[in-house]
Design a protein around this motif. Sequence first.
Motif, PDB file in Angstrom:
ATOM      1  N   ILE A  95      30.702  45.391  32.266  1.00 54.17           N
ATOM      2  CA  ILE A  95      29.659  45.197  33.272  1.00 54.17           C
ATOM      3  C   ILE A  95      29.594  46.442  34.141  1.00 54.17           C
ATOM      4  CG2 ILE A  95      29.007  43.879  35.323  1.00 54.17           C
ATOM      5  CD1 ILE A  95      30.155  41.402  34.001  1.00 54.17           C
ATOM      6  N   ASP A  96      28.460  47.131  34.087  1.00 52.68           N
ATOM      7  CA  ASP A  96      28.257  48.366  34.851  1.00 52.68           C
ATOM      8  C   ASP A  96      27.464  48.034  36.106  1.00 52.68           C
ATOM      9  OD1 ASP A  96      27.647  50.848  35.891  1.00 52.68           O
ATOM     10  OD2 ASP A  96      27.041  51.737  33.980  1.00 52.68           O
ATOM     11  N   CYS A  97      28.111  48.163  37.267  1.00 54.10           N
ATOM     12  CA  CYS A  97      27.459  47.837  38.538  1.00 54.10           C
ATOM     13  C   CYS A  97      26.873  49.062  39.220  1.00 54.10           C
ATOM     14  CB  CYS A  97      28.449  47.123  39.463  1.00 54.10           C
ATOM     15  SG  CYS A  97      28.872  45.460  38.883  1.00 54.10           S
ATOM     16  N   GLY A  98      26.787  50.174  38.513  1.00 51.76           N
ATOM     17  CA  GLY A  98      26.130  51.357  39.051  1.00 51.76           C
ATOM     18  C   GLY A  98      26.773  51.840  40.325  1.00 51.76           C
ATOM     19  N   ASN A  99      25.996  51.839  41.407  1.00 56.03           N
ATOM     20  CA  ASN A  99      26.437  52.366  42.696  1.00 56.03           C
ATOM     21  C   ASN A  99      26.788  51.257  43.689  1.00 56.03           C
ATOM     22  OD1 ASN A  99      25.268  53.697  45.625  1.00 56.03           O
ATOM     23  ND2 ASN A  99      26.604  54.963  44.370  1.00 56.03           N
ATOM     24  N   SER A 100      26.714  50.005  43.255  1.00 57.62           N
ATOM     25  CA  SER A 100      26.721  48.895  44.206  1.00 57.62           C
ATOM     26  C   SER A 100      28.101  48.293  44.459  1.00 57.62           C
ATOM     27  CB  SER A 100      25.775  47.784  43.737  1.00 57.62           C
ATOM     28  OG  SER A 100      25.776  46.738  44.683  1.00 57.62           O
ATOM     29  N   GLY A 101      28.667  48.588  45.624  1.00 56.04           N
ATOM     30  CA  GLY A 101      29.903  47.939  46.034  1.00 56.04           C
ATOM     31  C   GLY A 101      29.697  46.466  46.315  1.00 56.04           C
ATOM     32  N   THR A 102      28.557  46.112  46.918  1.00 55.45           N
ATOM     33  CA  THR A 102      28.264  44.698  47.158  1.00 55.45           C
ATOM     34  C   THR A 102      28.183  43.943  45.844  1.00 55.45           C
ATOM     35  OG1 THR A 102      27.048  45.204  49.191  1.00 55.45           O
ATOM     36  CG2 THR A 102      26.603  43.089  48.155  1.00 55.45           C
ATOM     37  N   GLY A 103      27.416  44.486  44.890  1.00 53.80           N
ATOM     38  CA  GLY A 103      27.250  43.809  43.610  1.00 53.80           C
ATOM     39  C   GLY A 103      28.563  43.557  42.913  1.00 53.80           C
ATOM     40  N   VAL A 104      29.383  44.591  42.766  1.00 51.58           N
ATOM     41  CA  VAL A 104      30.617  44.429  41.993  1.00 51.58           C
ATOM     42  C   VAL A 104      31.582  43.475  42.684  1.00 51.58           C
ATOM     43  CG1 VAL A 104      31.876  46.418  42.965  1.00 51.58           C
ATOM     44  CG2 VAL A 104      32.357  45.662  40.635  1.00 51.58           C
ATOM     45  N   ARG A 105      31.685  43.539  44.007  1.00 51.72           N
ATOM     46  CA  ARG A 105      32.656  42.685  44.696  1.00 51.72           C
ATOM     47  C   ARG A 105      32.216  41.228  44.696  1.00 51.72           C
ATOM     48  NH1 ARG A 105      33.113  47.580  48.619  1.00 51.72           N
ATOM     49  NH2 ARG A 105      35.040  48.551  47.902  1.00 51.72           N
ATOM     50  N   LEU A 106      30.923  40.978  44.852  1.00 47.32           N
ATOM     51  CA  LEU A 106      30.445  39.596  44.805  1.00 47.32           C
ATOM     52  C   LEU A 106      30.560  39.020  43.404  1.00 47.32           C
ATOM     53  CD1 LEU A 106      29.502  40.216  47.680  1.00 47.32           C
ATOM     54  CD2 LEU A 106      27.328  39.109  47.143  1.00 47.32           C
ATOM     55  N   ILE A 107      30.258  39.814  42.400  1.00 45.94           N
ATOM     56  CA  ILE A 107      30.372  39.319  41.017  1.00 45.94           C
ATOM     57  C   ILE A 107      31.827  39.035  40.680  1.00 45.94           C
ATOM     58  CG2 ILE A 107      29.967  39.860  38.589  1.00 45.94           C
ATOM     59  CD1 ILE A 107      27.627  41.687  39.630  1.00 45.94           C
ATOM     60  N   MET A 108      32.730  39.890  41.131  1.00 43.30           N
ATOM     61  CA  MET A 108      34.155  39.616  40.907  1.00 43.30           C
ATOM     62  C   MET A 108      34.542  38.271  41.496  1.00 43.30           C
ATOM     63  SD  MET A 108      36.074  43.249  41.597  1.00 43.30           S
ATOM     64  CE  MET A 108      35.924  44.637  40.472  1.00 43.30           C
ATOM     65  N   VAL A 134      39.197  43.399  47.638  1.00 47.87           N
ATOM     66  CA  VAL A 134      38.681  42.109  47.192  1.00 47.87           C
ATOM     67  C   VAL A 134      39.549  41.501  46.093  1.00 47.87           C
ATOM     68  CG1 VAL A 134      37.066  43.047  45.477  1.00 47.87           C
ATOM     69  CG2 VAL A 134      36.591  40.857  46.550  1.00 47.87           C
ATOM     70  N   THR A 135      40.115  42.314  45.201  1.00 49.12           N
ATOM     71  CA  THR A 135      40.935  41.738  44.123  1.00 49.12           C
ATOM     72  C   THR A 135      42.241  41.152  44.651  1.00 49.12           C
ATOM     73  OG1 THR A 135      41.894  43.912  43.602  1.00 49.12           O
ATOM     74  CG2 THR A 135      39.939  43.242  42.365  1.00 49.12           C
ATOM     75  N   ILE A 136      42.792  41.733  45.705  1.00 44.06           N
ATOM     76  CA  ILE A 136      44.034  41.172  46.268  1.00 44.06           C
ATOM     77  C   ILE A 136      43.783  39.798  46.885  1.00 44.06           C
ATOM     78  CG2 ILE A 136      45.803  41.487  48.050  1.00 44.06           C
ATOM     79  CD1 ILE A 136      45.652  44.512  47.430  1.00 44.06           C
ATOM     80  N   PRO A 137      42.757  39.621  47.724  1.00 38.22           N
ATOM     81  CA  PRO A 137      42.470  38.257  48.197  1.00 38.22           C
ATOM     82  C   PRO A 137      42.171  37.285  47.057  1.00 38.22           C
ATOM     83  CG  PRO A 137      41.343  39.854  49.581  1.00 38.22           C
ATOM     84  CD  PRO A 137      41.933  40.623  48.434  1.00 38.22           C
ATOM     85  N   LEU A 138      41.439  37.737  46.032  1.00 38.81           N
ATOM     86  CA  LEU A 138      41.111  36.845  44.919  1.00 38.81           C
ATOM     87  C   LEU A 138      42.345  36.431  44.124  1.00 38.81           C
ATOM     88  CD1 LEU A 138      37.817  38.500  43.637  1.00 38.81           C
ATOM     89  CD2 LEU A 138      38.031  36.308  44.829  1.00 38.81           C
ATOM     90  N   SER A 139      43.406  37.219  44.211  1.00 39.87           N
ATOM     91  CA  SER A 139      44.641  36.853  43.498  1.00 39.87           C
ATOM     92  C   SER A 139      45.245  35.567  44.057  1.00 39.87           C
ATOM     93  CB  SER A 139      45.663  37.996  43.579  1.00 39.87           C
ATOM     94  OG  SER A 139      46.145  38.160  44.909  1.00 39.87           O
ATOM     95  N   ASN A 140      44.864  35.174  45.271  1.00 40.81           N
ATOM     96  CA  ASN A 140      45.344  33.902  45.833  1.00 40.81           C
ATOM     97  C   ASN A 140      44.876  32.710  45.009  1.00 40.81           C
ATOM     98  OD1 ASN A 140      46.712  34.429  48.638  1.00 40.81           O
ATOM     99  ND2 ASN A 140      44.930  35.769  48.602  1.00 40.81           N
ATOM    100  N   PHE A 141      43.760  32.868  44.313  1.00 40.64           N
ATOM    101  CA  PHE A 141      43.274  31.807  43.425  1.00 40.64           C
ATOM    102  C   PHE A 141      43.970  31.832  42.064  1.00 40.64           C
ATOM    103  CE2 PHE A 141      39.503  32.446  46.177  1.00 40.64           C
ATOM    104  CZ  PHE A 141      39.282  31.140  46.587  1.00 40.64           C
ATOM    105  N   GLY A 142      44.698  32.906  41.766  1.00 40.16           N
ATOM    106  CA  GLY A 142      45.328  33.066  40.464  1.00 40.16           C
ATOM    107  C   GLY A 142      44.671  34.109  39.585  1.00 40.16           C
ATOM    108  N   ALA A 143      43.620  34.780  40.090  1.00 43.35           N
ATOM    109  CA  ALA A 143      42.969  35.838  39.318  1.00 43.35           C
ATOM    110  C   ALA A 143      43.870  37.069  39.286  1.00 43.35           C
ATOM    111  CB  ALA A 143      41.626  36.193  39.934  1.00 43.35           C
TER     112      ALA A 143
END
Length: 449
Positions: A95-108, A134-143
């Motif tokens: 998945i190529d999110c181009g220049n978008s930090g918002t896009g990639v973090r929300l999709i994650m 964003v990936t560190i907080p999401l790891s609380n869910f087990g990701a």
Amino acid sequence: MSHSGPKAPLAAAPSGPLRGTVEIPGDKSVSHRALILGAMTVGETKITGLLEGQDVLDTGKAMQALGAEVVRDGPGAWRVSGVGVGGFKEPEDVIDCGNSGTGVRLIMGAVATSPLTAIFTGDASLRSRPMGRVTIPLSNFGARAVGRSHGRLPLALVGAAAPGPVTYAMDTPSAQVKSAMLLAGLNVPGITEVIEGERTRDHTERMLRGFGAEVEVIEIEGGRRIRLTGQPELKPCEIAVPRDPSSAAFPICAALITPGSEVRVPNVSLNPTRAGLYTTLREMGADLVFENEREEGGEPVADLVARHSELHGVEVPPERAASMIDEYPVLSAVAAFATGKTVMLGVKELRVKESDRIDAMARGLEACGVTVEETADTMTVHGLAGDVPGGATVEARLDHRIAMSFLVLGCAAKTAVTVDDAGPIATSFPGFRPLMAALGASLDEPEAA
């Protein structure tokens, strides 16, 4: 697709008065969320006024890769046939999110609680930005996330197979992190809570309610507690995207600093979590009027009218940063024309945007004859009371807002200001150049040396 290929320099020469009424593109934050939540809905969501900049188009392609049907019916008109909460399929390609930090973090966030693996990348700018926030907080869910050093893209995100509810207290104000956690919580049984010590953009909470999710927002001392009931059946709806206040900032600010100007921008979102720039401009003495204030699609909107103004420097408090984080570059351009100094406090988030925006604006302003002081968390611009020399070529650093901010500055500087690459502007404001030209701005490719 991200911006690539040869650079596209663009120069803004001093112009006469800017006058007219202009239609601004749809709000980027709302557009991203409309596509993502539409993809997590059972049924067809209809969207009008969608921003068709590259950032949002890349989010639409990502939703298609995850199994949703995304169809364009006409300018700004889109339909999303969703797969329901928990219905995403594993994407067959990166998945190529181009220049978008918002896009990639929300999709994650949206995929973090589904049992699939998704690989994310982006352009050179996005690949340099930290994803651990964003990936560190999401790891609380087990990701689990596996990427380059410091959590940079390309990155593989392995979704949690059996996620449980999470209570997460944010240590830094970030609408992206909050939204990622709430989107992840949709596919989790029970109550997911996000606690923010400082209010950030609330588009996600508003839109979740619109799609039928149960969201409770509790005001607490110094912040808010957001409680989301997981595993709802989201219901399709019709979304009219308001005009983007971050994009509206550019013609508005150009009018304020260019003598004789009067510009009207209809239907601009004035969500209180996004309106910090307009509050600040009024404090600086801006002749900025809100007309026809109303509510559309759950968002407060108004018609903005800006006239050239004699501005003075102010101190922008740190608690306002979250409501105007994307507008500091253009504010610093405006501050160069004010009398006295403008002090921007609590802006360290600018260091990790599409570029280090504090450094990018400071170096560019200095090249244009403006004195700037900076620390890790502050920027101070010493205004020249309307007498900004200009005359420089500045680096956009693959950052659309840096490019547009210096083109705004060039409209009122003594001599033309050139940005080395205007190509990234298309990520958020594809019609920027013709819109500004229609108002009377002089934007042209610079002559070859």
